[in-house]
Design a protein around this motif. Structure first.
Motif, PDB file in Angstrom:
ATOM      1  N   THR A  13       0.743  -1.238  -0.066  1.00 48.53           N
ATOM      2  CA  THR A  13      -0.082   0.068   0.094  1.00 48.53           C
ATOM      3  C   THR A  13       0.872   1.352  -0.048  1.00 48.53           C
ATOM      4  O   THR A  13       1.800   1.361   0.441  1.00 48.53           O
ATOM      5  N   ASP A  25      -5.302   2.758  -0.871  1.00 43.40           N
ATOM      6  CA  ASP A  25      -4.906   1.154  -1.153  1.00 43.40           C
ATOM      7  C   ASP A  25      -5.359   0.273  -0.112  1.00 43.40           C
ATOM      8  O   ASP A  25      -5.753  -0.877  -0.514  1.00 43.40           O
ATOM      9  N   LYS A  26      -5.676   0.567   1.011  1.00 43.53           N
ATOM     10  CA  LYS A  26      -5.904  -0.290   2.265  1.00 43.53           C
ATOM     11  C   LYS A  26      -7.451  -0.628   1.856  1.00 43.53           C
ATOM     12  O   LYS A  26      -7.593  -2.016   2.489  1.00 43.53           O
ATOM     13  N   LEU A  41      -7.029  -3.216  -0.773  1.00 44.48           N
ATOM     14  CA  LEU A  41      -6.412  -4.676  -0.337  1.00 44.48           C
ATOM     15  C   LEU A  41      -7.195  -5.274   0.708  1.00 44.48           C
ATOM     16  O   LEU A  41      -7.238  -6.381   0.553  1.00 44.48           O
ATOM     17  N   THR A  65      -2.643   0.588  -6.216  1.00 44.55           N
ATOM     18  CA  THR A  65      -3.668   0.071  -7.233  1.00 44.55           C
ATOM     19  C   THR A  65      -3.557   0.629  -8.633  1.00 44.55           C
ATOM     20  O   THR A  65      -3.653  -0.117  -9.631  1.00 44.55           O
TER      21      THR A  65
END
Length: 897
Positions: free
Chosen positions: A133, A138-139, A142, A670
């Motif tokens: 990340t 992004d978290k 994910l 991403t």
């Protein structure tokens, strides 16, 4: 132990039924078509709670909260009698669905708000620690990947990222210097950040993102409908480009377009911004009713505001309450009332028009305003400035009635007088008025025009000899001061004219006002002359919004079943009750109030819609795929928490900055993923809804053109100004009544970016339409990508792309080297920033040899292919052009991988 578990299960509280996720989908699918906004069979509706619990035609409610057994709603669902069982003459609900609805009623039949209609709140970031990340966004991705037992892909190579990022942020290729810097830098992470910042700062950024917005604004260079004549509104397109380049906060961007004319002292740019609402089609065709098409334009503004700015299908509420979402029929017309009080009336001239003064005239206007303010006060200075800038408030001659020996030309052009004619201007505000400024055209001398109060033979306000003109001219007529609101009658006679059927006077508009102030004071004659100069000087114009004065304010009514001729109850301006919580207190009762509601941070739709659109532009699909509908019938968000997190950040952290939001998006791990698809991803996530890989998207019509121009080294950097006409075949345009022709632009004009191409609604630029460009007849919240043979025909055979192939071949020859292999390799590098694979090079080498052999057999075909039959070209040149044409058609060239 077993006893304890059984007791716990018996006495533990029952899990609450969630209305939005469990009940609403059943009601929408099985019930609401007969019991909702459109139809309410048996007097029963499940659209709103108060309706669902109200008495039906039987005199009793169908739902009794807390008592499913006695609720007629549940009884009908369970009935075995086909005449009683619901849904009537449709498949029955299954036991699970009936049990769920029974449980819901037992728990009190509690309603719930659809997630998109609830204000954005702070969203907790998933508690994930992972080296992959790069930011909080992004978290969220994910967490969803891990939930679905997927892993992200590796990062794409630099060349791929360079091209992807450039096409996404500026819609074309970066400068050679910037590309080289990124590709050769030792510190990739820092170089990527600099690349992002450089592209965001590029003037090309505004052009790329304006292309997106113009679909929403239904921008075109013509008026639409059958005749589809020219409209000069390109200043609005330029305003949008500048706004994106300046990173105008999105809340101001919206406010200026919805209500820019209603600021205390609007700037020229704020007036131009309101052309957002003047992009509506207007109808100049003979016999059409101006009021009908004025109303159609107002309805279009309502629908564009909801669909484009708030991802909500609101147009159906024009005819009935929304079948699925919490919007009632009369609320459409309350909302429409905000747009129903502007001066535009579907007239051919498209008044009101903002008059674009050049620098020297702007200086004169500023000087004039200062002088008028000093002698007559700020209010009078503002009135004069408004008139000089917009010609308002003026009475359009097309609204005249009680016509004698006169007509409204073509039923919609202007008021035409014969000899011994008269007409009425209804309810004119004459309070403290002592002057008429009138625009007219008169073909005869020796005629007399008179103004009468109250009736054709009423008191004469003024009578004067009407001068003959050379086309339309403005005339200023002074008279004694008047009072009140009265009907004014125009009467014209000319004893020198003997033909009773000859039209000789044509009226455009009438502006009743006060005489120029400051008479007798120093500078009066000089500044009156400045006023007349500014009024009479021809200048470029742009259709804009101007609010009606109080005396012209329109009343607003519900249209029964959506028909503008069937007016029902009167309504006042307002927003739907379900979203009224976002209305600021003490907002003015006009379009500025609407703009303040739209941009209030409590409004649940505007920020979500914009961040969803930004995501869609980068990934090809929004987190809510249906950009036009975030309501209950739209597609569910793939990552609702991420969408809400971004919407909150957009408003509160980035202060509505589009550039800051985009930077956060493209800095994501991403976004940087390779787009190759593994067998696992094919099986688990074919359409990349979880973002385990980079998106692979065919370029937009504008990106495809602009990329090709850049690769060939001929892309013009010229910005702004009137639209251009690059080459297109004869016979595309058929312009009834006006005979407009497509005239191919010369020089660099034909190589300008796609956003500047002339856009005719009834015949849009063919290659743009082939690649899914919007016709822009109405608001287009998203483009649906298609894959058709026409697209290959365009890029292989369209003369524009053949011409581009010639330019590319020439560039390959100059920059590539002496051999065909070197030139092909250079062409590939220019297109994709990387070396050509050996197998690709061999394919193009073989194509080159085959083409060369064919061209050597027929010299005439060489000249024809090179588009210059008089000049002798080498077969080698023609063969390389054919190869360049094929290279421009590579899948990796027309696709963002």
């Amino acid at each position: 132990m077993a006893f304890v578990l059984i007791a716990f299960s018996l006495f533990s509280p029952e899990k609450p039924v969630d209305f939005n996720t469990q009940v609403k989908p059943i009601l929408n699918k099985k019930c609401i078509s007969c019991h909702g906004g459109v139809k309410q069979q048996g007097g029963f509706s499940v659209l709103f709670r108060e309706e669902a619990l109200a008495n039906t035609k039987s005199g009793k409610p169908a739902i009794l909260p807390g008592d499913p057994e006695q609720s007629e709603f549940i009884k009908r669902l369970k009935s075995n009698d086909p005449e009683e069982r619901m849904p009537y003459k449709h498949p029955a609900l299954n036991n699970e669905e009936i049990d769920l609805l029974s449980k819901w009623i037992k728990q009190g039949a509690k309603w719930g708000n659809h997630w998109a209609y609830v204000s954005v709140k702070p969203t907790p970031v998933p508690d994930i620690e992972n080296d992959w990340t790069r930011n909080n966004l992004d978290k969220f991705i994910l967490a969803k990947l891990e939930e679905n037992q997927l892993k992200p892909s590796a990062a794409a190579d630099r060349a791929t990222l360079l091209r992807r990022l450039s096409l996404d942020l500026i819609g074309t290729y970066p400068s050679a210097k910037l590309a080289k810097f990124y590709l050769t830098s030792k510190n990739e992470a820092e170089a990527y950040r600099i690349l992002v910042d450089s592209l965001l700062a590029s003037s090309k950024f505004g052009e790329r993102w304006a292309s997106m917005w113009l679909d929403i604004a239904r921008y075109a260079d013509t008026k639409g409908y059958e005749s589809d004549p020219n409209r000069n509104i390109w200043s609005y397109r330029d305003w949008v480009i500048k706004a994106f380049n300046q990173d105008m906060p999105y809340n101001q961007f919206i406010t200026d377009q919805i209500a820019g004319d209603l600021y205390a002292n609007p700037t020229d740019a704020q007036y131009i911004a309101t052309a957002f609402s003047r992009n509506t089609p207007t109808n100049d065709e003979g016999g059409t009713n101006n009021e009908e098409f004025r109303t159609a334009a107002v309805l279009d503004r309502v629908n564009a505001t909801w669909e484009g700015l708030m991802s909500t299908t609101f147009s159906c509420v024009q005819c009935h309450s929304h079948p699925y979402d919490p919007f009632k029929h009369d609320e459409y017309y309350k909302f429409m009332s905000y747009f129903n009080n502007t001066r535009d009336e579907d007239v051919t001239a498209e008044y009101p028009l903002f008059r674009n003064f050049n620098d020297s005239l702007s200086v004169k206007l500023k000087e004039l305003n200062a002088w008028v303010k000093s002698v007559a006060g700020s209010k009078r200075a503002e009135e004069i400035s408004l008139f000089l800038k917009t010609g308002q408030p003026a009475i359009n001659s097309t609204t005249a009635d009680q016509l004698v020996n006169s007509v409204i030309g073509n039923h919609n052009i202007a008021l035409f007088f014969k000899n011994s004619s008269s007409a009425r201007l209804k309810s004119v505000d004459l309070e403290q008025v002592n002057q008429l400024i009138m625009r007219y055209n008169c073909s005869k001398s020796k005629g007399t025009l008179s103004l009468h109060s109250g009736s054709p033979d009423g008191p004469v306000i003024k009578s004067w000899k009407l001068a003959q003109t050379k086309g339309y001219e403005n005339v200023v007529i002074d008279f004694a001061q008047q009072q009140g609101i009265r009907d004014i009658y125009l009467k014209y006679t000319n004893p020198s004219v003997k033909n009773p059927d000859e039209f000789m006077v044509y009226f455009d508009w009438f502006h009743f006002t006060q005489q120029f102030p400051g008479k007798g004071k120093p500078g009066y004659a000089e500044h009156q002359n400045i006023f007349l100069t500014l009024m009479n000087t021809p200048v470029p114009t742009t259709p804009v919004m101007v609010e009606n004065p109080l005396s012209m304010k329109r009343k607003n009514y519900v249209f029964e079943r959506g028909a503008w001729t069937s007016k029902g109850k009167e309504v006042k301006a307002g927003v739907p009750n379900s979203l009224a919580f976002a209305m600021p207190k003490n907002a003015p009762d006009n379009r500025m109030r609407l703009a303040m509601w739209l941009t209030d941070k409590r409004n649940p739709l505007v920020s979500r819609t914009m961040v969803n659109r930004l995501w869609e532009q980068l990934y090809g699909a929004g987190l809510v795929e249906t950009l036009e509908d975030m309501g209950t019938q739209g597609m569910n968000p793939t990552h609702q928490e991420l969408l809400d997190y971004m919407a909150y950040q957009f408003m509160y952290e980035y202060n509505w900055s589009v550039k800051k939001m985009l930077k956060e998006l493209v800095m994501m791990a991403t976004y940087r993923q390779d787009s190759r698809v593994s067998e696992e991803l094919k099986e688990k996530d074919l359409f990349n809804k979880f973002y385990a890989r980079g998106s692979r998207i065919r370029l937009s019509a504008e990106q495809l053109r602009d990329q090709s121009l850049a690769v060939c080294g001929i892309l013009s950097n010229k910005m702004y100004g009137p639209p251009v006409m690059p080459w297109q075949p004869e016979g595309i345009w058929f312009s009834p009544y006006n005979g407009d022709k497509w005239v191919t632009s010369a020089g660099e004009e034909q190589y300008r970016r796609g956003i500047y191409t002339y856009w005719k609604r009834t015949a849009p630029y063919p290659s743009a339409i082939a690649f899914d460009g919007a016709s822009r007849v109405v608001c287009s919240p998203r483009r649906i990508r298609t894959n058709t043979p026409l697209q290959a025909l365009v890029t292989l055979n369209d003369s524009v792309y053949i011409d581009l192939a010639r330019k590319l071949a020439s560039r390959m020859e100059k920059a590539g080297g002496n051999t065909s292999s070197q030139r092909i390799s250079k062409g590939y590098e220019l297109m994709l920033f990387k070396a050509i694979p050996a197998n690709r090079l061999q394919i193009f080498e073989d194509l080159y040899v085959k083409a060369l052999n064919e061209f050597k057999k027929d010299q005439s075909s060489v000249s024809a292919f090179m588009s210059d039959k008089k000049k002798k070209h080498k077969p080698e040149d023609a063969a390389m052009v054919l190869v360049a044409n094929a290279m421009l058609n590579l899948d990796e060239v027309i696709t963002k991988n």
